[in-house]
Scaffold this motif. Sequence first.
Motif, PDB file in Angstrom:
ATOM      1  N   GLN A 160      53.611 -25.379-105.866  1.00 13.04           N
ATOM      2  CA  GLN A 160      54.887 -26.103-106.706  1.00 13.04           C
ATOM      3  C   GLN A 160      55.858 -26.814-106.693  1.00 13.04           C
ATOM      4  OE1 GLN A 160      56.630 -22.855-107.923  1.00 13.04           O
ATOM      5  NE2 GLN A 160      55.361 -21.550-109.204  1.00 13.04           N
ATOM      6  N   LEU A 161      55.788 -27.231-105.595  1.00 12.06           N
ATOM      7  CA  LEU A 161      57.069 -28.136-104.859  1.00 12.06           C
ATOM      8  C   LEU A 161      56.041 -29.536-104.612  1.00 12.06           C
ATOM      9  CD1 LEU A 161      59.250 -26.296-102.317  1.00 12.06           C
ATOM     10  CD2 LEU A 161      60.024 -26.857-104.457  1.00 12.06           C
ATOM     11  N   GLY A 162      55.375 -29.658-104.490  1.00 14.33           N
ATOM     12  CA  GLY A 162      54.292 -31.184-103.875  1.00 14.33           C
ATOM     13  C   GLY A 162      53.813 -30.637-102.563  1.00 14.33           C
ATOM     14  N   VAL A 163      53.953 -29.591-101.987  1.00 11.90           N
ATOM     15  CA  VAL A 163      54.031 -29.572-100.215  1.00 11.90           C
ATOM     16  C   VAL A 163      52.175 -30.239-100.362  1.00 11.90           C
ATOM     17  CG1 VAL A 163      54.047 -28.600 -98.243  1.00 11.90           C
ATOM     18  CG2 VAL A 163      55.394 -28.585-100.068  1.00 11.90           C
ATOM     19  N   PRO A 164      51.695 -30.081-101.134  1.00 14.24           N
ATOM     20  CA  PRO A 164      49.757 -30.197-100.463  1.00 14.24           C
ATOM     21  C   PRO A 164      49.823 -31.692-100.704  1.00 14.24           C
ATOM     22  CG  PRO A 164      49.665 -27.771-102.137  1.00 14.24           C
ATOM     23  CD  PRO A 164      51.532 -28.607-101.793  1.00 14.24           C
ATOM     24  N   GLU A 165      50.549 -31.991-102.362  1.00 14.79           N
ATOM     25  CA  GLU A 165      50.307 -33.979-102.389  1.00 14.79           C
ATOM     26  C   GLU A 165      50.585 -34.321-101.085  1.00 14.79           C
ATOM     27  OE1 GLU A 165      51.064 -31.558-104.377  1.00 14.79           O
ATOM     28  OE2 GLU A 165      49.200 -31.309-105.709  1.00 14.79           O
ATOM     29  N   SER A 166      52.025 -34.228-100.673  1.00 16.37           N
ATOM     30  CA  SER A 166      52.718 -34.274 -99.528  1.00 16.37           C
ATOM     31  C   SER A 166      51.948 -34.205 -97.984  1.00 16.37           C
ATOM     32  CB  SER A 166      53.764 -33.977-100.009  1.00 16.37           C
ATOM     33  OG  SER A 166      55.134 -34.194-101.077  1.00 16.37           O
ATOM     34  N   TYR A 167      51.504 -33.991 -97.864  1.00 13.81           N
ATOM     35  CA  TYR A 167      50.874 -33.547 -97.062  1.00 13.81           C
ATOM     36  C   TYR A 167      48.841 -34.524 -97.189  1.00 13.81           C
ATOM     37  CZ  TYR A 167      47.454 -31.790 -93.182  1.00 13.81           C
ATOM     38  OH  TYR A 167      47.578 -31.558 -91.422  1.00 13.81           O
ATOM     39  N   THR A 168      49.144 -34.416 -97.560  1.00 14.99           N
ATOM     40  CA  THR A 168      47.648 -35.523 -98.126  1.00 14.99           C
ATOM     41  C   THR A 168      48.132 -36.699 -97.715  1.00 14.99           C
ATOM     42  OG1 THR A 168      46.418 -34.162 -99.870  1.00 14.99           O
ATOM     43  CG2 THR A 168      45.560 -35.578 -99.416  1.00 14.99           C
ATOM     44  N   GLN A 169      48.861 -37.413 -98.198  1.00 21.82           N
ATOM     45  CA  GLN A 169      49.330 -38.620 -98.392  1.00 21.82           C
ATOM     46  C   GLN A 169      49.817 -38.916 -96.796  1.00 21.82           C
ATOM     47  OE1 GLN A 169      52.433 -39.403-100.668  1.00 21.82           O
ATOM     48  NE2 GLN A 169      51.291 -39.799-102.793  1.00 21.82           N
ATOM     49  N   ALA A 170      50.484 -37.742 -96.626  1.00 21.98           N
ATOM     50  CA  ALA A 170      50.718 -38.091 -94.814  1.00 21.98           C
ATOM     51  C   ALA A 170      49.749 -38.212 -94.131  1.00 21.98           C
ATOM     52  CB  ALA A 170      51.795 -37.032 -94.373  1.00 21.98           C
ATOM     53  N   ALA A 171      49.005 -37.147 -94.069  1.00 16.62           N
ATOM     54  CA  ALA A 171      47.836 -36.896 -93.937  1.00 16.62           C
ATOM     55  C   ALA A 171      46.604 -38.677 -93.321  1.00 16.62           C
ATOM     56  CB  ALA A 171      46.584 -35.528 -93.954  1.00 16.62           C
ATOM     57  N   HIS A 172      46.743 -39.035 -94.914  1.00 15.11           N
ATOM     58  CA  HIS A 172      45.954 -39.969 -95.083  1.00 15.11           C
ATOM     59  C   HIS A 172      46.106 -40.967 -94.549  1.00 15.11           C
ATOM     60  CE1 HIS A 172      43.462 -42.796 -96.754  1.00 15.11           C
ATOM     61  NE2 HIS A 172      44.260 -43.581 -97.162  1.00 15.11           N
ATOM     62  N   ALA A 173      48.078 -41.426 -94.220  1.00 14.56           N
ATOM     63  CA  ALA A 173      48.803 -42.818 -93.294  1.00 14.56           C
ATOM     64  C   ALA A 173      47.526 -42.480 -92.047  1.00 14.56           C
ATOM     65  CB  ALA A 173      49.884 -42.495 -93.732  1.00 14.56           C
ATOM     66  N   LEU A 174      48.252 -40.740 -91.628  1.00 13.37           N
ATOM     67  CA  LEU A 174      48.157 -40.669 -90.207  1.00 13.37           C
ATOM     68  C   LEU A 174      46.207 -41.047 -89.227  1.00 13.37           C
ATOM     69  CD1 LEU A 174      49.316 -40.145 -87.178  1.00 13.37           C
ATOM     70  CD2 LEU A 174      48.724 -37.170 -88.224  1.00 13.37           C
ATOM     71  N   ARG A 175      45.670 -40.489 -90.316  1.00 12.45           N
ATOM     72  CA  ARG A 175      43.625 -40.867 -90.221  1.00 12.45           C
ATOM     73  C   ARG A 175      44.071 -42.700 -89.862  1.00 12.45           C
ATOM     74  NH1 ARG A 175      43.181 -36.403 -93.697  1.00 12.45           N
ATOM     75  NH2 ARG A 175      42.867 -38.103 -95.501  1.00 12.45           N
ATOM     76  N   GLY A 176      44.762 -43.274 -90.738  1.00 12.68           N
ATOM     77  CA  GLY A 176      44.348 -44.765 -90.512  1.00 12.68           C
ATOM     78  C   GLY A 176      45.046 -45.112 -89.639  1.00 12.68           C
ATOM     79  N   GLN A 177      46.073 -45.025 -89.282  1.00 15.40           N
ATOM     80  CA  GLN A 177      47.098 -44.873 -87.802  1.00 15.40           C
ATOM     81  C   GLN A 177      46.123 -44.735 -86.903  1.00 15.40           C
ATOM     82  OE1 GLN A 177      50.902 -43.198 -88.465  1.00 15.40           O
ATOM     83  NE2 GLN A 177      51.677 -44.571 -89.226  1.00 15.40           N
ATOM     84  N   LEU A 178      45.071 -44.046 -86.974  1.00 11.10           N
ATOM     85  CA  LEU A 178      44.399 -43.195 -85.376  1.00 11.10           C
ATOM     86  C   LEU A 178      43.181 -44.084 -85.632  1.00 11.10           C
ATOM     87  CD1 LEU A 178      44.998 -39.240 -85.771  1.00 11.10           C
ATOM     88  CD2 LEU A 178      45.882 -40.821 -84.020  1.00 11.10           C
TER      89      LEU A 178
END
Length: 100
Positions: A43-61
């Motif tokens: 309800q708070l949007g945590v999965p979407e936020s985590y998905t965005q952060a994970a995508h950014a981190l994958r790109g950096q790695l």
Amino acid sequence: MRIEGAVVGGYAAKVAGAADELETAAGEVGTTTAEAYGGLAAQLGVPESYTQAAHALRGQLAAGAAALRSVSAALEQLTAGHAERDSDAAERIKRAGRVG
């Protein structure tokens, strides 16, 4: 400038290994499913936020791994170039000894 081929070659291998580790880490980021967060987090949007952060981190790695692969390739070229020049110099010295 003296270049120790074995040392530089060993460093190139370590850098390539680090690139492998970054690629492995990139593949492991973001493997959590939305269900793992529970209803309130959804309800708070945590999965979407985590998905965005994970995508950014994958790109950096991935970018880090690509940079390390480039460094490793440059070190290998450096080592090969110096080994070739050393071999050429040794051959010229041998020829000079035979002529003189």
